[in-house]
Design an enzyme around this catalytic site. Structure first.
Site, PDB file in Angstrom:
ATOM      1  CG  HIS A   1      -6.381  -6.682   2.041  1.00 23.00           C
ATOM      2  ND1 HIS A   1      -5.869  -7.680   2.680  1.00 23.00           N
ATOM      3  CD2 HIS A   1      -7.253  -7.240   1.225  1.00 23.00           C
ATOM      4  CE1 HIS A   1      -6.872  -8.703   2.614  1.00 23.00           C
ATOM      5  NE2 HIS A   1      -7.463  -8.328   1.704  1.00 23.00           N
TER       6      HIS A   1
ATOM      7  CG  ASN B   1      -1.776  -9.840   3.534  1.00 18.30           C
ATOM      8  OD1 ASN B   1      -1.171 -10.846   3.214  1.00 18.30           O
ATOM      9  ND2 ASN B   1      -1.999  -9.377   4.585  1.00 18.30           N
TER      10      ASN B   1
ATOM     11  CB  CYS C   1     -10.683  -1.896   1.553  1.00 19.40           C
ATOM     12  SG  CYS C   1     -10.518  -0.534   0.173  1.00 19.40           S
TER      13      CYS C   1
END
Lengths: 403, 403
Positions: free
Chosen positions: B273, B271, B308
């Protein structure tokens, strides 16, 4: 020169005359540990179902067996099948093959296995090969003869060629075996195949030499060790390479330099050395992100020079070989390195033809990891990487099918 | 709030009325891909031997099937046994148990599995649970109802308690299941056990909520989704915790601060992330090495606040709870957190008694990861870790035994 994580590259000679078992050893299946409350060591019924001969505990020394040995359950005899590791002895009793599912955390942002994961799986299957041999000890794979002589294995060279990266959930078969390398060394090779199609995803080879654990000096192979291990040697090679490619030494003029790299606790292996995968990560992180996003590694060669411990500060140097494959490879066919041959061959086989492959010219980088000293730097490992352009998403997108 | 790597926390309702198969789907076993030279998809004989009902390819949409789907071989029906993953459906058809061998590269310098490896295995087994459900899609585990509503799962809280770390080569069984969490959430729990003795090495629980993939806002659970997933819910809890412990927010006065942490390419999941394991590594690396060398993590709680991405610069703050367990735990029994209860209980069971455990007072740290902005910082994840003194090598040294 560095230890390649747990440095256990080879299995040890065992009788291959069937499943005759020492009746004394058999009793280990019924071990109870004095002082442990109630449970006896449960016999592994699944392994029994699969017809696996198993001993429940590892080497017994002076009538003592460690709790650790029971938890690890290292076999004391050669095994032919390991149900839990999905491993099999193959190649007439000297090779090892393991089936592995690519796990969710072993893939990167593009859903394919990372090079780090592949290197980890090579190490794991090498160790499991030794595990199956029945003589894996706490000495991490050294033979009895080696232990007697305080010798350990260290890796001196490693080469991996990746044609295609397996994807998340894909089932692969990893085969590994050992052979002679010169008079005093050993070669360990691997093949990673798609279980479904047999396609070879990756090939790897490595060479190992013996080091005295105390003096840290390289050693000849003692005759008693040769007698132990040479029956396991076979000729087969995963990568045909007549003359190993030399890697030039970079200096401070290298185009890309990352300095002040510090090993973290989590980067250390059981020998308190920086592990091999961390080396590769340091190398690859020196290449600009932009290049990494549009290219995929198709080959890597590592030449180990020196151990790297937790107190070393490391510098990673990297220089692109601007001439790429066109000059170093196609022009002079004799010079064409296996790295490029393999990559090109697979593209031609995929129907791109030679012209098709030319617009996907692989690029090559030379690498050096060295310790940063006050007065001088010392080489840890030299590297060479080969890259090809990432294919667009065609490969992973929908394709028509017929039933 | 962050996606927990591939964010697929749950399986989907499937008919449990046996192995009746749709005859049209059965034909997928004989799929040939147009344009692919010769090979048909090999039927997995090992799985057949094990009596596994398997379909060779995943969901078929508009008469198309992707090459990726065939390589992943995701089942379209609920499976009860997965030979390759060593997985089983348990708990009356709704739970999942997988047997795993701790691999050589999953252990640290002390030869025990690292916390990172344990977190990876939790993620892997959760995904394999969904895999077995027969409805895992490229959407990474969202149900049909969720996909229709553009919903994905995000983890909001995670807690892991480790009583003992498995060692290299040890065989463990990981069990996982899901349950309700409030009106709109879901809980996923895990137990990691020694296969040989049944001893529970670790327990874990996590809570998940739904997020709109487009707007990135949290969502209620639509009724159609509830109807899909609630039949999989069971009451059992791996960790008894009446009131979840609150984690206070640290500020720049924290005792230990690591700044300018930059996610690397290899830290990103599918993803894009930063993955969960990297968060934990950043947290733990802020604790001084000297403490880490003499202590072992026995518990961790993570409270996720924000995603994040790769462009964020991260700061890791850490503050020791100097009062340790003596003040926060033993003095007021009602306040005693499960983190400490579990750790203490195991020490008492090991025969150390309460006095024995007092000289091994667990220490606790509060953590915060936040993005470093020009004008303000934003919380990514709060954490709480509990530690106990490392045992001397007694546990791993030789012990007497009797046959």
């Amino acid at each position: 020169m560095a230890t390649f994580s747990y440095t256990i590259p080879l299995p040890i000679r065992c009788s291959t005359t069937g499943n005759k078992q020492d009746p004394k050893k058999q009793n280990l299946n019924k071990i109870k540990i004095t002082g442990t409350p109630t449970r006896s060591v449960k016999v592994d019924t699944l392994s029994q179902t699969a017809g696996v001969a198993k001993t429940s505990a590892a080497s017994v020394e002076n009538g003592h067996i460690s709790k650790e040995q029971i938890r690890q359950n290292i076999p004391t005899k050669k095994q032919f099948v390991d149900y839990h590791r999905q491993g099999l002895i193959v190649e007439g009793g000297v090779g090892y093959r393991q089936t592995v599912v690519i796990r969710s955390y072993e893939v990167g942002a593009d859903k394919t296995a990372t090079l780090e994961s592949i290197l980890n799986l090579l190490q794991e299957t090498a160790l499991n090969h030794v595990w199956m041999s029945g003589l894996l000890s706490n000495g991490f794979g050294a033979t009895h003869g080696m232990m007697k002589n305080n010798l350990i294995w260290v890796v001196s060279r490693m080469q991996v060629l990746v044609d295609q990266y397996p994807i998340w959930g894909e089932i692969v078969e990893i085969e590994t075996w050992v052979g002679a390398s010169g008079k005093n060394g050993m070669r360990r090779d691997w093949l990673i195949r798609s279980q479904a199609t047999g396609h070879v995803f990756a090939r790897a080879t490595s060479t190992w030499v013996m080091m005295n654990e105390k003096t840290r000096r390289l050693s000849k192979m003692p005759e008693e060790v040769r007698a132990e291990i040479s029956p396991w040697f076979i000729e087969k090679q995963a990568i045909q390479e007549d003359v190993p490619e030399k890697i030039s030494k970079l200096d401070s003029n290298a185009k890309y330099v990352n300095s002040n790299l510090k090993p973290k606790r989590s980067d250390l292996d059981m020998n308190q050395h920086v592990n091999n995968v961390k080396y590769v990560r340091w190398m690859l992180e020196t290449i600009p992100d932009q290049f990494l996003e549009s290219h995929q590694l198709s080959g890597i060669i590592l030449e180990y020079r020196r151990e790297c411990g937790s107190s070393n500060i490391v510098q990673s140097l990297c220089e692109p070989d601007e001439d790429g494959i066109l000059n170093s490879g196609l022009k002079q066919n004799n010079d064409m390195s296996p790295l490029n041959r393999f990559s090109l061959a697979s593209e031609i086989m995929e129907g791109n033809g030679l012209l098709g492959s030319l617009d996907k010219v692989p690029l090559r980088y030379t690498h050096l990891l060295q310790t940063q000293g006050d007065t001088q730097n010392e080489e840890i490992v030299r590297g060479k990487t080969t890259w090809k352009k990432r294919q667009s998403n065609i490969e992973l997108s929908n394709m028509p099918f017929s039933i």
